[in-house]
Write an enzyme that holds these catalytic residues in place. Sequence first.
Site, PDB file in Angstrom:
ATOM      1  N   GLU A 429       0.837  -1.217   0.000  1.00 39.91           N
ATOM      2  CA  GLU A 429       0.000   0.000   0.000  1.00 39.91           C
ATOM      3  C   GLU A 429       0.864   1.255   0.000  1.00 39.91           C
ATOM      4  O   GLU A 429       0.489   2.291   0.539  1.00 39.91           O
ATOM      5  CB  GLU A 429      -0.901  -0.023   1.241  1.00 39.91           C
ATOM      6  CG  GLU A 429      -2.320   0.405   0.992  1.00 39.91           C
ATOM      7  CD  GLU A 429      -2.878  -0.080  -0.304  1.00 39.91           C
ATOM      8  OE1 GLU A 429      -3.015  -1.295  -0.494  1.00 39.91           O
ATOM      9  OE2 GLU A 429      -3.168   0.773  -1.155  1.00 39.91           O
TER      10      GLU A 429
HETATM   11  C1  LIG Z   1       2.517  -9.719   0.667  1.00 32.95           C
HETATM   12  C2  LIG Z   1       2.314  -8.617  -0.336  1.00 32.95           C
HETATM   13  C3  LIG Z   1       1.028  -8.289  -0.739  1.00 32.95           C
HETATM   14  C4  LIG Z   1       0.831  -7.285  -1.709  1.00 32.95           C
HETATM   15  N1  LIG Z   1      -0.439  -7.033  -2.165  1.00 32.95           N
HETATM   16  C5  LIG Z   1      -0.588  -6.236  -3.267  1.00 32.95           C
HETATM   17  C6  LIG Z   1      -1.864  -6.124  -3.923  1.00 32.95           C
HETATM   18  O1  LIG Z   1      -2.865  -6.683  -3.470  1.00 32.95           O
HETATM   19  N2  LIG Z   1      -1.943  -5.380  -5.060  1.00 32.95           N
HETATM   20  C7  LIG Z   1      -0.861  -4.740  -5.600  1.00 32.95           C
HETATM   21  O2  LIG Z   1      -1.002  -4.091  -6.625  1.00 32.95           O
HETATM   22  N3  LIG Z   1       0.358  -4.815  -4.987  1.00 32.95           N
HETATM   23  C8  LIG Z   1       0.517  -5.549  -3.848  1.00 32.95           C
HETATM   24  N4  LIG Z   1       1.756  -5.660  -3.251  1.00 32.95           N
HETATM   25  C9  LIG Z   1       2.885  -4.923  -3.805  1.00 32.95           C
HETATM   26  C10 LIG Z   1       3.347  -3.795  -2.907  1.00 32.95           C
HETATM   27  O3  LIG Z   1       2.422  -2.741  -2.926  1.00 32.95           O
HETATM   28  C11 LIG Z   1       4.760  -3.387  -3.369  1.00 32.95           C
HETATM   29  O4  LIG Z   1       5.636  -4.428  -2.972  1.00 32.95           O
HETATM   30  C12 LIG Z   1       5.205  -2.072  -2.779  1.00 32.95           C
HETATM   31  O5  LIG Z   1       4.459  -1.006  -3.304  1.00 32.95           O
HETATM   32  C13 LIG Z   1       6.699  -1.785  -3.029  1.00 32.95           C
HETATM   33  O6  LIG Z   1       7.057  -2.017  -4.352  1.00 32.95           O
HETATM   34  P1  LIG Z   1       8.342  -2.942  -4.668  1.00 32.95           P
HETATM   35  O7  LIG Z   1       8.166  -4.219  -3.929  1.00 32.95           O
HETATM   36  O8  LIG Z   1       8.529  -3.026  -6.121  1.00 32.95           O
HETATM   37  O9  LIG Z   1       9.561  -2.190  -4.005  1.00 32.95           O
HETATM   38  P2  LIG Z   1      10.419  -1.031  -4.716  1.00 32.95           P
HETATM   39  O10 LIG Z   1       9.510  -0.027  -5.306  1.00 32.95           O
HETATM   40  O11 LIG Z   1      11.448  -1.661  -5.578  1.00 32.95           O
HETATM   41  O12 LIG Z   1      11.124  -0.370  -3.452  1.00 32.95           O
HETATM   42  C14 LIG Z   1      12.353  -0.844  -2.889  1.00 32.95           C
HETATM   43  C15 LIG Z   1      12.825   0.201  -1.867  1.00 32.95           C
HETATM   44  O13 LIG Z   1      13.109   1.442  -2.538  1.00 32.95           O
HETATM   45  C16 LIG Z   1      12.344   2.489  -1.992  1.00 32.95           C
HETATM   46  N5  LIG Z   1      11.933   3.392  -3.068  1.00 32.95           N
HETATM   47  C17 LIG Z   1      11.371   3.068  -4.247  1.00 32.95           C
HETATM   48  N6  LIG Z   1      11.121   4.160  -4.967  1.00 32.95           N
HETATM   49  C18 LIG Z   1      11.516   5.220  -4.237  1.00 32.95           C
HETATM   50  C19 LIG Z   1      11.509   6.631  -4.423  1.00 32.95           C
HETATM   51  N7  LIG Z   1      11.003   7.186  -5.522  1.00 32.95           N
HETATM   52  N8  LIG Z   1      12.024   7.398  -3.443  1.00 32.95           N
HETATM   53  C20 LIG Z   1      12.513   6.852  -2.319  1.00 32.95           C
HETATM   54  N9  LIG Z   1      12.539   5.542  -2.073  1.00 32.95           N
HETATM   55  C21 LIG Z   1      12.045   4.723  -3.016  1.00 32.95           C
HETATM   56  C22 LIG Z   1      11.159   1.818  -1.306  1.00 32.95           C
HETATM   57  O14 LIG Z   1      10.630   2.611  -0.243  1.00 32.95           O
HETATM   58  C23 LIG Z   1      11.783   0.530  -0.812  1.00 32.95           C
HETATM   59  O15 LIG Z   1      12.417   0.728   0.424  1.00 32.95           O
HETATM   60  C24 LIG Z   1       1.956  -6.598  -2.230  1.00 32.95           C
HETATM   61  C25 LIG Z   1       3.237  -6.916  -1.786  1.00 32.95           C
HETATM   62  C26 LIG Z   1       3.434  -7.916  -0.873  1.00 32.95           C
HETATM   63  C27 LIG Z   1       4.844  -8.256  -0.469  1.00 32.95           C
END
Ligand SMILES: Cc1cc2nc3c(=O)[nH]c(=O)nc-3n(C[C@H](O)[C@H](O)[C@H](O)COP(=O)(O)OP(=O)(O)OC[C@H]3O[C@@H](n4cnc5c(N)ncnc54)[C@H](O)[C@@H]3O)c2cc1C
Length: 570
Positions: A429
Amino acid sequence: MTYRAPVSDIRFLLDHVVGYDQVAATERFAEADADVAAAILTEAGKLCDEVMAPLQRNGDLEPARLENGVVRTSPGFAEGWAAIAEGGWVGMSGDQDYGGMGLPMTLAAAVNDMMSGACLSLQLAPLMTQGQIEALEHHASDALKELYLPKLISGEWTGTMNLTEPQAGSDVGALASKAEPNGDGTYAITGQKIFISWGDNDFTGNVCHLVLARLPDGVPGTKGISLFLVPKYLPDEAGNPGKANSLKVVSLEHKLGLHGSPTCVMQYDGATGWLVGPEHGGMAAMFTMMNNARLGVGCQGIGAAEGAYQHALAFALERKQGKTAGAETGTIIEHADVRRMVMTMKAEIFTARAIALACAVAIDMGNASDDAEWKSRAALLTPIAKAFGTDIGNEVSQMGLQVHGGMGVIEETGAAQYARDVRVTAIYEGTNGIQAMDLVARKMMDGGDAAMRLIDEMQAQAEKARATLPELAEPVWDATETLRETTEWLVEQSDMTDRFAGAVPYLRGFARVLGGHYHLAAAMAAPDSPRAALARFYIARLLPEHGGQLAHVRAGAEGLFALGVDDLAA
Ligand SMILES: Cc1cc2nc3c(=O)[nH]c(=O)nc-3n(C[C@H](O)[C@H](O)[C@H](O)COP(=O)(O)OP(=O)(O)OC[C@H]3O[C@@H](n4cnc5c(N)ncnc54)[C@H](O)[C@@H]3O)c2cc1C
């Protein structure tokens, strides 16, 4: 250990701390007065204690699994969902015209908190569905509303949200899923989505996916994204589930925790979907769902913290180890350090819950009155409620594990499950880092006006408390002043890197000061009570953290990039 939904704590907050009476005084929510709220919380509490809490371990020990392309849910989850649906809890804040109860978001937030403490992985299913209901209410065509809302609200069908793709996590605008018009008003959706919570189940007649995808003329980035409703089964003429749509669950993720919630990789192969909101207006529509879900996820953190707290307290009241002079029971609860942990847990849960409920009150007031100040209050508090609530979920559940000593890492005690299950709430989220960036950027586009109005209110209450509770009022007033100075510094920074460098400490410092304000309100409402004693503990021992956090903010980005990438790797 038996979970007991914290009905009386929530009622105290509603009645004495977050001003729920204002919500009940509006025409829109006139029926939801304090007595009705109490009855609803008591009823939901029973469901949490008697039906959901017994499922908590099932989800962990017998995770959801994929069998021939169909998700098989953990034992008892189908019955749990049926009980939630029959009680009307899925649609508790849904539109009455479509079968919802039309209750305030404040009560929905409280129920989500209690359900999360009982069984977090099952609670995620109604939470996702509630977000979808809200998005459809605001943005879908009348035809879609009439077909889908009654079924989602009754719990006959469930809803999901599909944003994430392998290359598009925090950067939603990088998504590659495509939508092609079919020429008959529907669209063909193609692409892969990952991490989709409750992407399938074996207990509802249909699973409705809200999917973000790009139309052929959609520009790159978030501005070119549209939102589509894509059901697992295409409704027939009578609106019943008919032919299977061209979508499937490819696999389930193996996760750290939250095993009862199936986290699906979804594949859409020209699946039939219907547009929700205008073409290229997908992000705005999805934001409705995400705002609801952000507060809901904050409440998940708080609920998990409550469960972990109750679990740890029960252990501490029984475990005998070491002797303390003057001890009454001979159990570890007599040790000062164990007391420090349980007092901290209790005080932090109060703080995070007060922030979340105050945010929900602001949302309700904004909806009931259309007042711009309430709306900006809700917008300001939403990222704080999400990030602080889930940080506290993590911190409190880790502390709960520590209270258990070695037994904390032995799975049979269940203490570790709280810590594992809640971990992801700080990530999904929108990660808590992204929430904090939202707070210091978008939420400060008003030059800090909404924040200053809240700081003014906090100072007015502290002034009022000076006469009767000076030892509490003074430090709270001082803290609000440091927050005011830091906010002034923040909005003066035009280089966003300086703001972002301190975004997380600013959110944390803000939450700390809010905690002082709400604990003070509790002490004013119930002086000489345990609530006032808890406020004293918080204000003396936890509130001072704000000073360090806000100093961190004012240091800006200087030094943050002092080590090059090579230095970091050296
Ligand atoms: C168990 C689980 C359930 C989920 N359920 C859903 C769902 O129902 N629907 C759905 O659509 N998604 C879902 N997600 C996805 C979830 O919303 C994403 O994992 C989350 O938004 C982070 O994206 P990412 O994993 O690609 O991390 P990344 O975006 O790769 O982030 C990695 C790190 O970099 C940081 N970062 C990234 N961009 C920036 C920036 N611009 N500035 C500063 N820091 C940054 C982040 O804060 C983080 O610490 C789920 C994930 C999990 C693990």
